[in-house]
Design an enzyme around this catalytic site. Structure first.
Site, PDB file in Angstrom:
ATOM      1  N   HIS A 142      -5.889   5.412  -7.425  1.00 10.05           N
ATOM      2  CA  HIS A 142      -5.274   6.665  -7.864  1.00 10.05           C
ATOM      3  C   HIS A 142      -4.843   6.620  -9.328  1.00 10.05           C
ATOM      4  CE1 HIS A 142      -1.389   4.622  -6.669  1.00 10.05           C
ATOM      5  NE2 HIS A 142      -0.984   5.250  -7.759  1.00 10.05           N
ATOM      6  N   ASP A 172      -7.482   2.386  -1.873  1.00  8.95           N
ATOM      7  CA  ASP A 172      -6.709   2.621  -3.102  1.00  8.95           C
ATOM      8  C   ASP A 172      -6.723   1.403  -4.029  1.00  8.95           C
ATOM      9  OD1 ASP A 172      -5.370   4.185  -4.887  1.00  8.95           O
ATOM     10  OD2 ASP A 172      -3.385   3.883  -4.016  1.00  8.95           O
ATOM     11  N   SER A 246       2.449   1.527 -10.394  1.00 10.41           N
ATOM     12  CA  SER A 246       1.193   1.481  -9.646  1.00 10.41           C
ATOM     13  C   SER A 246       0.188   0.550 -10.309  1.00 10.41           C
ATOM     14  CB  SER A 246       0.580   2.877  -9.550  1.00 10.41           C
ATOM     15  OG  SER A 246       1.170   3.619  -8.522  1.00 10.41           O
ATOM     16  N   GLY A 302     -19.730  -0.239  15.443  1.00 11.02           N
ATOM     17  CA  GLY A 302     -19.844   1.013  16.193  1.00 11.02           C
ATOM     18  C   GLY A 302     -18.972   1.080  17.421  1.00 11.02           C
TER      19      GLY A 302
END
Length: 416
Positions: A142, A172, A246, A302
């Site tokens: 981000h 992220d 961040s 799966g």
């Protein structure tokens, strides 16, 4: 006293702590002996002085303070400030609502690198961690998402334009690469799997554009999930994390990075004692995928998995926490081909016991796509060992991979 195992890594600090504790004990014993043995013989015998008592009481905190100082000094040169350009307004709004990079303070034009003529203006800032001497920097997706340009400012105020920018929205995690004529100060990697609740950590970043800010706290929780990060398995900490942090480093008392600061839980947009960091073991694997392939290639089989908590275990008449329940199997998936069925309980994967569905998912994702892995399951009281060839998360049937492989082989065998 608030010490934990991280101090063991700092041998000098540990020795200082041991000696200080022994000294406190000696002072106490001597005082007791004086009061009991010498009281009758010498009523005027003096107890330890106030200065001696204070020195003994301060020895432990001083040792911890020295550990903080040494860890910060070791790690700070590897934390960078990122100037980000060209993110659109929609991206910025999403960041402001969920992350740590809301531009709460005006950016001084003299501090930020000027954007070239006809290029997008400065749109945000964040932090990053140098993890290799050749210029690989770890940060949050981000922070750099949709950026047209990223300028990296190192601890010595050297500024370098990022040559490579890649991110993964699912986790992220992002990387940027810079080029330098000299080796850059890479931070040593810790082992986030060894962290325990209560361990001391330091957060280093640039909150409110205050570069190389260090705050201290502990690991408050592990395996935290966040809705906006589908593949999150976060560390929780009470080390102060604020806007601009961040992508910064969460380090242990050895000065090794154990997490990447990512988000906070807050009712007012500011730190309220609950911060989150991506464990470094997870972040490093993703960073290597991004660096080598430009994307994260995740293996899959799966299946839909569920925790065998008491409620679900009772529903299916199974033993709670005895493994991971296979709730659904995708038709024609590699799991189905391997013989895995709904209501099977997975107890081992690739030779390792499993007790957490998120941990099992991570273990599967990180294995090489196309590799064969052993899975041990329990079915109706019996233990079975199956072998599954891993496909991808996007195509659990493995058909696209098989067709690509066949096409490649046909091309290789064609006459020149």
């Amino acid at each position: 006293m608030p010490f934990n195992r991280n101090l063991v890594g700092c041998k000098s600090i540990a020795l200082l702590l041991v000696f200080s504790m022994l000294w406190v004990n000696d002072v106490t014993v001597e005082a007791q002996q004086t009061s009991s043995d010498e009281a009758l013989a010498n009523p005027r015998a003096n107890p330890p002085s106030e200065a001696e008592v204070m020195a003994a009481l301060q020895a432990g905190p001083r040792a911890l303070s020295m550990a903080f100082r040494m860890a910060a000094k070791r790690a700070t040169p590897s934390v960078a400030l990122l100037y980000v350009y060209g993110q659109n307004s929609e991206t910025q709004q999403e960041q402001q609502e969920t992350d740590l990079d809301k531009p709460l303070l005006p950016i001084n034009p003299e501090q930020a690198p000027a954007a070239p003529a006809n290029e997008a203006p400065l749109s945000g800032i964040g932090s990053g961690v140098l993890i290799s001497t050749d210029g690989l920097i770890l940060t949050n997706n981000h922070v750099i998402n949709n950026a047209s340009r990223v300028v990296v400012q190192l601890a010595d105020e050297t500024r370098l334009d990022a040559k490579v920018i890649h991110g993964d929205s699912q986790s992220d995690v992002a990387i940027v690469r810079v080029e330098s004529e000299t080796d850059l100060p890479a931070m040593e990697l810790g082992d986030s799997d060894q962290l325990e609740i209560g361990d001391w950590v330091l957060a280093i970043g640039s909150p409110f554009r205050l570069e190389a800010t260090v705050s201290a706290g502990i690991i408050s929780g592990k395996n935290r999930r966040m809705k906006r990060i589908p593949r999150s398995n976060m560390l929780q900490t009470d080390a102060a994390i604020n806007p601009g942090n961040s992508g910064g480093a969460l380090i242990d008392l050895d000065g090794k990075v154990v997490g990447i600061s990512t988000a906070i839980a807050s009712q007012n947009g500011f730190f309220q004692g609950v911060g989150f960091a991506i464990p470094i073991n997870q972040a490093i694997w993703i960073a290597r995928e991004l660096d080598q392939h430009g994307e994260v290639r995740r293996a899959g089989i799966g299946t839909t998995l569920a925790e065998l908590n008491p409620r679900i275990a009772a529903k299916f008449k199974l033993t709670p926490y005895s493994g991971i329940l296979v709730y659904q199997v995708v038709k024609d998936s590699v799991a189905e081909k391997a013989g895995i069925q709904p209501l099977d309980v997975i107890v081992e994967f690739a030779g390792e016991p499993v007790h957490d569905s998120a941990a099992l998912q991570e273990a599967i994702e990180r294995k090489p796509i196309g590799s064969k892995q052993e899975i041990v399951i329990r079915r109706k009281g019996k233990t079975l060992t199956l072998n599954v060839q891993l496909a991808t998360v996007d195509d659990p049937t493995g058909k696209n991979r098989s067709s690509d492989k066949a096409e490649t082989e046909a091309t290789d065998e064609s006459p020149e």
